[in-house]
Scaffold this active site. Structure first.
Site, short mmCIF file in Angstrom:
data_model
loop_
_atom_site.label_atom_id
_atom_site.label_comp_id
_atom_site.label_asym_id
_atom_site.label_seq_id
_atom_site.Cartn_x
_atom_site.Cartn_y
_atom_site.Cartn_z
N ASN A 208 41.83 25.90 35.35
CA ASN A 208 42.73 26.91 35.90
C ASN A 208 42.87 26.70 37.40
O ASN A 208 42.27 25.78 37.95
CB ASN A 208 42.24 28.32 35.56
CG ASN A 208 40.82 28.57 36.05
OD1 ASN A 208 40.55 28.47 37.24
ND2 ASN A 208 39.91 28.90 35.14
N PHE A 323 35.08 40.40 37.72
CA PHE A 323 36.38 40.22 38.35
C PHE A 323 37.45 40.19 37.27
O PHE A 323 37.22 39.70 36.17
CB PHE A 323 36.42 38.92 39.16
CG PHE A 323 35.86 39.04 40.55
CD1 PHE A 323 36.66 38.91 41.66
CD2 PHE A 323 34.51 39.31 40.73
CE1 PHE A 323 36.14 39.05 42.94
CE2 PHE A 323 33.97 39.45 42.00
CZ PHE A 323 34.80 39.31 43.11
N LYS A 337 38.89 46.54 30.90
CA LYS A 337 37.96 45.41 30.91
C LYS A 337 36.57 45.86 31.30
O LYS A 337 35.57 45.41 30.72
CB LYS A 337 38.45 44.32 31.86
CG LYS A 337 37.54 43.10 31.92
CD LYS A 337 38.12 41.98 32.78
CE LYS A 337 37.20 40.76 32.80
NZ LYS A 337 37.78 39.64 33.58
#
Length: 398
Positions: A208, A323, A337
């Protein structure tokens, strides 16, 4: 934290000298005694009166003051302090230090001292990148001089890049760490950073766009507050911070293994952008083209490191920070989350292409906790790291 400590603060000539006024205030709030030295160039940016008023002490400006020189005042001044701090540290003053020059009070004090020295550089990005400046910095580091910063960001001259002086709180943290009195002294903190590379074959991998810049900044900020930092990093674009224990990994599986080996810790900060998937069966040899046919890759899910650590029963850190890189509905997705993973905090940001966050020098984050969300202004990643590190210190001391 700094009660009874004596700081000799040298303020050189740069636009960042205005930050030194706030630095003086913050040092005195922590109990330090500050003796200021102002260069002639520094007087072009801040006045002796303002520096003196904030320090509560006479400002020293001249090398040849006959009253003081009768007792070799500049020698005594350089050695009576517990730490010499240069903020801002200009390219000119650092060049004098590296060359051993002593043609004004500031450079003479720095040459005559046997006290530790901490420099907060501040200059134009081209000056910072110049080989002469980097050569001088290498010399000073070899001589035992410590540094804090510089940060990246917009310059007063209109350019952008490294060269901004560290923020006052960053410098305070570095000063506290120099005395071994940081608020995280005795704490052991795990930080993950960078991307992971999931191999397809010996020459290809899934990855990524994470640069590792935010994780590196966080690791450095925590170390400056006195923490023992175990820094587990994938193949990032940026170098790991100084003063941390670096563990290099490639894949998510390797990162999980390194994380488990690092436990127990007081806190875990999971800033790494771990790939969600890997190829189920990595090829041992390079996959070749076959008459225009496309290879078929079967994927498997990678381990969820944040969830695994958050849901541990015995070795769970007392504070777990995750994060969330989102492209839409940032608050809703990050809040969900946090609950799903079981972590204490989520640092959420919008990484849509138009924001320039992913791989960039700045961040625009929301801190999601059990009690709600806290919106931070957009700032450099070093400033985000410093703010987060201070919040972690506060939480661990509660």
């Amino acid at each position: 934290m700094l009660s009874s400590k004596h700081i000799l603060l040298i303020v050189a000539g740069g636009i960042a000298a205005y930050k030194s006024l706030d630095l003086i205030r913050k040092l005195r709030e922590r109990g330090a005694r500050v003796t200021p030295v102002l260069t002639r160039a520094g007087e072009e940016f801040v006045t002796p009166l303002s520096v003196s008023a904030l320090a509560g002490h006479e400002v020293h400006r001249d090398l040849f003051d006959l009253t003081k020189e009768a007792e070799m005042g500049h020698i005594q001044l350089s050695r009576s302090a517990d730490l010499l701090v240069v903020a801002p540290g200009t390219a000119d003053l650092m060049a004098k230090m590296a060359q051993g020059r002593a043609d004004d009070l500031a450079s003479t004090l720095l040459l005559a001292t046997d006290t530790p020295v901490l420099v907060a550089p501040s200059m134009n990005v081209r000056m910072w990148d110049h080989r002469a400046t980097q050569r001088n910095i290498a010399t000073l580091k070899n001589d035992g001089v410590s540094f804090v910063g510089p940060n990246e960001g917009d310059m007063a001259c209109g350019e952008y890049g490294p060269g901004r002086m560290a923020e006052p709180l960053e410098i305070v943290a570095a000063i506290e760490n120099a005395f071994g009195e940081g608020p995280l002294k005795g704490k052991r903190i795990l930080v993950t950073s960078g991307p992971t590379h999931e191999p397809i074959d010996p020459v290809r991998y899934i990855a990524n766009r994470s640069s590792g810049a935010q994780g590196s900044a966080i690791g450095g900020a925590l170390a400056r507050l006195g923490a023992e930092v175990i820094f587990v990093t994938g193949p990032a674009d940026v170098a790991p911070p100084e003063g941390v224990n670096v563990v290099n990994v490639q894949s998510a599986a390797e990162m999980l293994n390194a994380v488990e080996n690092a436990l127990p810790v007081d806190a875990g900060v999971f800033a790494a952008a771990v790939a969600d998937w890997r190829v189920a069966s990595e090829s041992n040899s390079k996959i070749k083209k076959q008459n225009g046919k496309l290879p078929v890759l079967e994927f498997a899910e990678n381990p969820d490191i944040l969830a695994k650590v958050s849901q541990m029963k015995d070795a769970r850190p007392s504070l777990v920070v995750g994060f969330a890189a989102e492209t839409d509905d940032v608050i809703a997705n990050a809040t969900a989350k946090r609950k799903r993973k079981g972590c204490d905090w989520i640092v959420a940001n919008d990484v849509s292409p138009e924001t320039g966050i992913m791989g960039g020098a700045e961040n625009d984050v929301l801190l999601i906790t059990e009690t709600g969300s806290e919106d931070w202004p957009r700032m450099g990643k070093a400033a985000v790291a410093e703010k987060l590190a201070l919040k972690i210190a506060e939480a661990l001391s509660a």
